[in-house]
Every structure is written in structure tokens, then in C-alpha cells.
Design a protein around this motif. Sequence first.
Motif, PDB file in Angstrom:
ATOM      1  N   ALA A 103       0.832  -1.207   0.000  1.00  8.13           N
ATOM      2  CA  ALA A 103       0.000   0.000   0.000  1.00  8.13           C
ATOM      3  C   ALA A 103       0.868   1.259   0.000  1.00  8.13           C
ATOM      4  O   ALA A 103       0.588   2.223  -0.712  1.00  8.13           O
ATOM      5  CB  ALA A 103      -0.937  -0.005   1.205  1.00  8.13           C
ATOM      6  N   VAL A 104       1.939   1.234   0.809  1.00  9.72           N
ATOM      7  CA  VAL A 104       2.851   2.369   0.864  1.00  9.72           C
ATOM      8  C   VAL A 104       3.569   2.534  -0.475  1.00  9.72           C
ATOM      9  O   VAL A 104       3.672   3.643  -1.019  1.00  9.72           O
ATOM     10  CB  VAL A 104       3.862   2.180   2.011  1.00  9.72           C
ATOM     11  CG1 VAL A 104       5.000   3.198   1.910  1.00  9.72           C
ATOM     12  CG2 VAL A 104       3.156   2.302   3.357  1.00  9.72           C
ATOM     13  N   LYS A 105       4.073   1.421  -1.033  1.00 10.31           N
ATOM     14  CA  LYS A 105       4.752   1.490  -2.326  1.00 10.31           C
ATOM     15  C   LYS A 105       3.813   1.994  -3.422  1.00 10.31           C
ATOM     16  O   LYS A 105       4.187   2.823  -4.256  1.00 10.31           O
ATOM     17  CB  LYS A 105       5.296   0.106  -2.707  1.00 10.31           C
ATOM     18  CG  LYS A 105       6.484  -0.351  -1.894  1.00 10.31           C
ATOM     19  CD  LYS A 105       6.921  -1.758  -2.287  1.00 10.31           C
ATOM     20  CE  LYS A 105       7.453  -1.836  -3.698  1.00 10.31           C
ATOM     21  NZ  LYS A 105       7.956  -3.199  -4.021  1.00 10.31           N
ATOM     22  N   MET A 106       2.589   1.506  -3.407  1.00 16.15           N
ATOM     23  CA  MET A 106       1.628   1.881  -4.435  1.00 16.15           C
ATOM     24  C   MET A 106       1.338   3.377  -4.404  1.00 16.15           C
ATOM     25  O   MET A 106       1.280   4.044  -5.450  1.00 16.15           O
ATOM     26  CB  MET A 106       0.337   1.077  -4.250  1.00 16.15           C
ATOM     27  CG  MET A 106      -0.710   1.322  -5.312  1.00 16.15           C
ATOM     28  SD  MET A 106      -2.207   0.317  -5.032  1.00 16.15           S
ATOM     29  CE  MET A 106      -1.632  -1.320  -5.493  1.00 16.15           C
ATOM     30  N   ALA A 107       1.154   3.917  -3.189  1.00 19.10           N
ATOM     31  CA  ALA A 107       0.847   5.341  -3.065  1.00 19.10           C
ATOM     32  C   ALA A 107       2.004   6.200  -3.559  1.00 19.10           C
ATOM     33  O   ALA A 107       1.804   7.197  -4.269  1.00 19.10           O
ATOM     34  CB  ALA A 107       0.511   5.673  -1.613  1.00 19.10           C
ATOM     35  N   TRP A 111       2.441   8.787  -7.371  1.00 18.67           N
ATOM     36  CA  TRP A 111       2.865  10.166  -7.570  1.00 18.67           C
ATOM     37  C   TRP A 111       4.153  10.257  -8.384  1.00 18.67           C
ATOM     38  O   TRP A 111       4.326  11.190  -9.172  1.00 18.67           O
ATOM     39  CB  TRP A 111       3.015  10.863  -6.212  1.00 18.67           C
ATOM     40  CG  TRP A 111       1.705  11.016  -5.520  1.00 18.67           C
ATOM     41  CD1 TRP A 111       1.297  10.392  -4.381  1.00 18.67           C
ATOM     42  CD2 TRP A 111       0.604  11.820  -5.943  1.00 18.67           C
ATOM     43  NE1 TRP A 111       0.016  10.753  -4.057  1.00 18.67           N
ATOM     44  CE2 TRP A 111      -0.439  11.634  -5.005  1.00 18.67           C
ATOM     45  CE3 TRP A 111       0.397  12.673  -7.017  1.00 18.67           C
ATOM     46  CZ2 TRP A 111      -1.660  12.278  -5.114  1.00 18.67           C
ATOM     47  CZ3 TRP A 111      -0.819  13.318  -7.126  1.00 18.67           C
ATOM     48  CH2 TRP A 111      -1.839  13.126  -6.188  1.00 18.67           C
ATOM     49  N   TYR A 112       5.047   9.314  -8.201  1.00 16.22           N
ATOM     50  CA  TYR A 112       6.281   9.301  -8.985  1.00 16.22           C
ATOM     51  C   TYR A 112       5.967   9.256 -10.473  1.00 16.22           C
ATOM     52  O   TYR A 112       6.572   9.970 -11.276  1.00 16.22           O
ATOM     53  CB  TYR A 112       7.131   8.100  -8.573  1.00 16.22           C
ATOM     54  CG  TYR A 112       8.428   7.977  -9.342  1.00 16.22           C
ATOM     55  CD1 TYR A 112       9.576   8.629  -8.907  1.00 16.22           C
ATOM     56  CD2 TYR A 112       8.502   7.221 -10.514  1.00 16.22           C
ATOM     57  CE1 TYR A 112      10.764   8.531  -9.618  1.00 16.22           C
ATOM     58  CE2 TYR A 112       9.674   7.121 -11.232  1.00 16.22           C
ATOM     59  CZ  TYR A 112      10.805   7.772 -10.775  1.00 16.22           C
ATOM     60  OH  TYR A 112      11.969   7.671 -11.484  1.00 16.22           O
ATOM     61  N   ASP A 113       5.004   8.393 -10.819  1.00 12.45           N
ATOM     62  CA  ASP A 113       4.650   8.257 -12.234  1.00 12.45           C
ATOM     63  C   ASP A 113       3.919   9.475 -12.780  1.00 12.45           C
ATOM     64  O   ASP A 113       3.760   9.605 -13.997  1.00 12.45           O
ATOM     65  CB  ASP A 113       3.803   7.005 -12.447  1.00 12.45           C
ATOM     66  CG  ASP A 113       4.646   5.746 -12.503  1.00 12.45           C
ATOM     67  OD1 ASP A 113       5.840   5.807 -12.138  1.00 12.45           O
ATOM     68  OD2 ASP A 113       4.118   4.690 -12.909  1.00 12.45           O
ATOM     69  N   LYS A 119       6.127  14.015  -3.609  1.00 14.01           N
ATOM     70  CA  LYS A 119       4.953  13.622  -2.812  1.00 14.01           C
ATOM     71  C   LYS A 119       5.185  12.212  -2.273  1.00 14.01           C
ATOM     72  O   LYS A 119       4.820  11.215  -2.900  1.00 14.01           O
ATOM     73  CB  LYS A 119       3.679  13.692  -3.647  1.00 14.01           C
ATOM     74  CG  LYS A 119       3.301  15.106  -4.055  1.00 14.01           C
ATOM     75  CD  LYS A 119       2.067  15.128  -4.935  1.00 14.01           C
ATOM     76  CE  LYS A 119       0.777  14.944  -4.158  1.00 14.01           C
ATOM     77  NZ  LYS A 119       0.451  16.115  -3.330  1.00 14.01           N
ATOM     78  N   THR A 120       5.813  12.147  -1.110  1.00 17.50           N
ATOM     79  CA  THR A 120       6.144  10.855  -0.485  1.00 17.50           C
ATOM     80  C   THR A 120       5.631  10.734   0.943  1.00 17.50           C
ATOM     81  O   THR A 120       5.606   9.642   1.504  1.00 17.50           O
ATOM     82  CB  THR A 120       7.667  10.654  -0.452  1.00 17.50           C
ATOM     83  OG1 THR A 120       8.260  11.724   0.303  1.00 17.50           O
ATOM     84  CG2 THR A 120       8.249  10.640  -1.857  1.00 17.50           C
ATOM     85  N   ALA A 261      -3.759   2.307  -8.620  1.00 11.87           N
ATOM     86  CA  ALA A 261      -2.829   1.211  -8.927  1.00 11.87           C
ATOM     87  C   ALA A 261      -2.041   1.433 -10.210  1.00 11.87           C
ATOM     88  O   ALA A 261      -1.250   0.577 -10.612  1.00 11.87           O
ATOM     89  CB  ALA A 261      -3.605  -0.101  -9.036  1.00 11.87           C
ATOM     90  N   SER A 262      -2.222   2.584 -10.840  1.00  9.80           N
ATOM     91  CA  SER A 262      -1.677   2.780 -12.185  1.00  9.80           C
ATOM     92  C   SER A 262      -0.161   2.697 -12.253  1.00  9.80           C
ATOM     93  O   SER A 262       0.407   2.373 -13.304  1.00  9.80           O
ATOM     94  CB  SER A 262      -2.153   4.122 -12.744  1.00  9.80           C
ATOM     95  OG  SER A 262      -1.746   5.199 -11.899  1.00  9.80           O
ATOM     96  N   GLY A 263       0.524   2.962 -11.160  1.00  8.27           N
ATOM     97  CA  GLY A 263       1.979   2.885 -11.183  1.00  8.27           C
ATOM     98  C   GLY A 263       2.545   1.501 -11.028  1.00  8.27           C
ATOM     99  O   GLY A 263       3.739   1.271 -11.286  1.00  8.27           O
ATOM    100  N   MET A 264       1.711   0.558 -10.623  1.00  5.93           N
ATOM    101  CA  MET A 264       2.195  -0.795 -10.318  1.00  5.93           C
ATOM    102  C   MET A 264       2.121  -1.663 -11.574  1.00  5.93           C
ATOM    103  O   MET A 264       1.215  -2.469 -11.752  1.00  5.93           O
ATOM    104  CB  MET A 264       1.399  -1.395  -9.165  1.00  5.93           C
ATOM    105  CG  MET A 264       1.434  -0.560  -7.881  1.00  5.93           C
ATOM    106  SD  MET A 264       3.100  -0.130  -7.315  1.00  5.93           S
ATOM    107  CE  MET A 264       3.754  -1.742  -6.926  1.00  5.93           C
ATOM    108  N   THR A 265       3.108  -1.475 -12.416  1.00  2.00           N
ATOM    109  CA  THR A 265       3.187  -2.228 -13.668  1.00  2.00           C
ATOM    110  C   THR A 265       4.076  -3.451 -13.479  1.00  2.00           C
ATOM    111  O   THR A 265       4.649  -3.670 -12.408  1.00  2.00           O
ATOM    112  CB  THR A 265       3.748  -1.325 -14.772  1.00  2.00           C
ATOM    113  OG1 THR A 265       4.992  -0.765 -14.329  1.00  2.00           O
ATOM    114  CG2 THR A 265       2.772  -0.198 -15.086  1.00  2.00           C
TER     115      THR A 265
END
Length: 392
Positions: A103-107, A111-113, A119-120, A261-265
Motif C-alpha cells: 500500500a505504501v509502495k503503491m501510493a 505520484w512518482y509516475d 509527494k512521499t 494502482a496505475s503505477g504498479m506495472t
Amino acid sequence: MIPAVLPTYNRAPLNFVKGEGSWMIEADGRRFLDLGAGIAVNVLGHAHPKLVAALTHQAETLWHVSNLYQIPQQEALAAKLVENSFADTVFFTNSGTESCELAVKMARKYWYDKDQSDKTQIIAFEGAFHGRSSAGIAAAGSEKMTKGFGPLLPGFTQLPWGDVEALKNALDETTAAVILEPVQGEGGIRPMADSDLRSIREICDEAGVLLILDEVQCGVGRTGKLFAHEWAGVTPDIMMVAKGIGGGFPLGAVLATEDAASGMTAGTHGSTYGGNPLACAVGNAVMDEVAAPEFLDDVNRRAGLLRQKLEGLVAANPEVFEGVRGSGLMLGLKCKVGCVDVVNAGYDNLVVTVPAADNVVRLLPPLNISEDEISEAVARIDAAAQSLTHSN
């Protein structure tokens, strides 16, 4: 000499060898009523026939293949969770702790993507419990969780529980997400007011911040709805579940919207065991039972009965108890004596409960506990309370 099992637990001197529904049998033959359910895990009690059948069938077929391949049981369980929740997608883990990590990684990856790598920061609340990983203890922030484990993972801030104004003031351009439990479990069975949860959702929306809900303990029917946040009529962007979803088999999950979830490719996260055929076979059986509206109606009826009897228990034992709090079948007895003393007196009277912070005894029975068993359980807690009164 250190024991073979690392001594990180203060274990009760009990050795349970069998479980039957809401009952656990000690090696010496004593039968205990289980109001702990393995800390809100055994939502259908012990040795539920449908879970036994699902696990046995899968064990005779295929145990594990890893996530290098398609797993039909995993796909079926993900579809059930999506159908019955806000989520568009699911990642399976083995525990609530692993769910917190994702959950932390996904959030942060979200923002990174979006080219907002500054924003961390993740805002949490005092009294929280999000597991015992580096991210989990950093989110909780309490000395009990963090002492001796520094340097802590940076990027977490804790606010007073349920303080909406403090949240408004804490948000800034570095805030990635807010994480909270709709009902704090380890923190002492503290439900967040529906109005506060709605306000927090609105604040997150206005600020463009993700909302992560930790329903590891309060989810999967525990409060009388499939997920506790449903009572407030809000939805998160990301949600952590575990405990009850496996009914006793190690299983967790992170549910998310397509956007969150868009960043979790491919390649951004993984798990060797997560969502294997054995775990998901059991998870499917749990969902088939617990997600049924009639089952949740029964949970609410049982919860009402238990609460009513506990209010009577508190009134009858004013020297021991201060009050009842919680939601559904996630209830707490606020104690005037030491909560651990109440738990230990319960063992003497053949009833299992669980201590928590704020001097609270947690009552987390199987969701299918019978009305007769509820009456018997409260009678046993009453006997425990009487023994404490007479000993003082």
C-alpha cells in the motif's frame, strides 16, 4: 539458554490441540469458548466444513506454482473482491504486514509516475497498528513499536486519533496519502466516527491525496458489513485486508482503484507465495460465505445481542469494567483493573479474549458464533470478573 522458538511473545500457558466452531480444546481436554478467533482471523470458527473441503480438495490437486503462471483460484477470488468492493484490481499477499508494504509502495509510485516525486509523505494516526515491518512501525510511530529499530523509514507523520482539523493543517505539497484503520484494533477497539471518516475522504479529495484504509482487522464482515468503511458511505483509493479473508489460512490482499494502482506495472512488485492455489481456494470459500447478505444480517443480529449482554455485564461489575465500545463483532471492554488480569481470569473460566492498548479487552469471536454461545461466553466473562472482585 535461548529457546528454539525466538522468545518474542509472552505466551499463555495453554496448548490448544483442536478446534470446533467457536470452541478450542486444550491438550488436557478442557473446552474454551473462543472470543479471540486467532485475533479476528477465524471468521467462520474452527474447522468449518466448507473451508476444510476447499483446502482438502486443493491440497489433493495443486499446492503452489508461483506467480510466474496464471492461477485460476486467484483470478476467481480477485473477481469476487472486485465485485463486492470499490476496487478495480487486487494483489494477493500472505499477511497484513505485506499488504501495508505494498500500500505504501503503491501510493508513492502513483505520484512518482505523475512526475511528482516529492509527494512521499504519508499521514497516519496515533494508536495505529499497521504491522511490524519497517514501513508498518514507521507509520504507527509509537515508542513501543519503534524503540531499538532505528533509523526509521522516513516519510511518516502521526496525528491525534480522529483529529480532522489537525489533518487539514498537516497536508502540504509533499503529502502522498493518509492511512488509517476505520476501527483501531490493537489500539483499543476505537472506531472512527462515520462523520470523521467522511470528512477525511472529502479532505483527501480536495487536496488530491490518496486515502489508504487498513481493514486487516476490521474487514471481512467483522463490523456487520463486508468492509467497515461501508458504514460511512465512503470508499478508499487503496485498502489493505488480511486476517479474516483466509479464515485461518495465511492470506492478505491490497485492493485498489485502477487509478491508484496505475503505477504498479509488471516488475514493480511481487510475491513468491502470495495468492497461491491453496490460499485462494480457502479465500474463495470464505468469500462465498461471508459476503452473502443473509450472513451479514446474522452478524448484525449476533452483534446486537452480544453488545446488549456486555452492557449488562459492565453494569453488574462496576469495579472491573468501565464500558463497552466497538462495532459489530469487534467489541472492547474498557477495564478499571488491568486488562491482562481480565484475560487471565478468563482463561481460568475457560473463555479466550485478547488484550489491547488503552486497557481494553478485545472480543473478536467467530462471526458465526451462536446465540447460546454468546450467552455462555458472557457468563464466563462475568465469572472471571467476579473472581477478580472477590480477590481484591
